[in-house]
Write a protein that holds these residues in place. Sequence first.
Motif, mmCIF file in Angstrom:
data_model
loop_
_atom_site.group_PDB
_atom_site.id
_atom_site.type_symbol
_atom_site.label_atom_id
_atom_site.label_comp_id
_atom_site.label_asym_id
_atom_site.label_seq_id
_atom_site.Cartn_x
_atom_site.Cartn_y
_atom_site.Cartn_z
ATOM 1 N N ARG A 288 0.692 -1.205 -0.092
ATOM 2 C CA ARG A 288 0.037 -0.113 -0.095
ATOM 3 C C ARG A 288 0.787 1.310 -0.171
ATOM 4 O O ARG A 288 0.777 2.168 -0.586
ATOM 5 C CB ARG A 288 -1.008 -0.069 1.163
ATOM 6 C CG ARG A 288 -1.906 -1.143 1.082
ATOM 7 C CD ARG A 288 -2.816 -1.117 2.289
ATOM 8 N NE ARG A 288 -3.827 -2.208 2.405
ATOM 9 C CZ ARG A 288 -4.224 -2.535 3.560
ATOM 10 N NH1 ARG A 288 -3.670 -2.424 4.673
ATOM 11 N NH2 ARG A 288 -5.094 -4.009 3.442
ATOM 12 N N ARG B 244 2.135 1.687 -3.387
ATOM 13 C CA ARG B 244 1.118 2.327 -4.203
ATOM 14 C C ARG B 244 0.974 3.660 -3.941
ATOM 15 O O ARG B 244 0.607 4.563 -5.014
ATOM 16 C CB ARG B 244 -0.287 1.582 -4.034
ATOM 17 C CG ARG B 244 -1.092 2.147 -5.037
ATOM 18 C CD ARG B 244 -0.836 1.440 -6.429
ATOM 19 N NE ARG B 244 -2.113 1.999 -7.171
ATOM 20 C CZ ARG B 244 -1.949 2.974 -8.052
ATOM 21 N NH1 ARG B 244 -0.816 3.780 -8.319
ATOM 22 N NH2 ARG B 244 -3.118 3.673 -8.705
ATOM 23 N N GLU C 177 3.912 5.611 -5.635
ATOM 24 C CA GLU C 177 3.715 5.931 -7.067
ATOM 25 C C GLU C 177 2.717 7.085 -7.372
ATOM 26 O O GLU C 177 2.985 7.853 -8.364
ATOM 27 C CB GLU C 177 2.969 4.515 -7.639
ATOM 28 C CG GLU C 177 3.885 3.367 -7.568
ATOM 29 C CD GLU C 177 3.480 2.290 -7.762
ATOM 30 O OE1 GLU C 177 2.285 1.978 -8.273
ATOM 31 O OE2 GLU C 177 3.989 1.011 -8.048
#
Length: 125
Positions: free
Chosen positions: A71, A74, A77
């Motif tokens: 997580r 992510r 990103e």
Amino acid sequence: MTDASPAAGGTGDLARLTALIREFSAERDWEQFHDPKSLVLALVGEVGELAELVQWLPAGDAVAYFADPDRRRRAGEEIADVLVYLLRLADVLGVDVLAATLDKQAEARRRFPVADVRGVAPRRD
């Protein structure tokens, strides 16, 4: 990597990152698509993708939720996407992000003295 202009934030990591992003765009002939309006819309889209990651989380649970490495990756990103478009926009507009941020922080320190606002959310009057 090319040298960063003063508008890119002077010397340092921010300028190198801006130059890297500029070079990436130039190599692909994408500068033609990087007008301010398009960059702002791309930035808003990426902020939306970041917001999706926390949309239904209770505020108090968000930090623990992103303790999970996948997580957190992510989120990283999406944060990186936001930063890329933000730096590209600043570069196209000739905004010195570092100087603008330092000026904004100095202004916020004047507007919100610690003694007056510690522990209190600022109001928009």
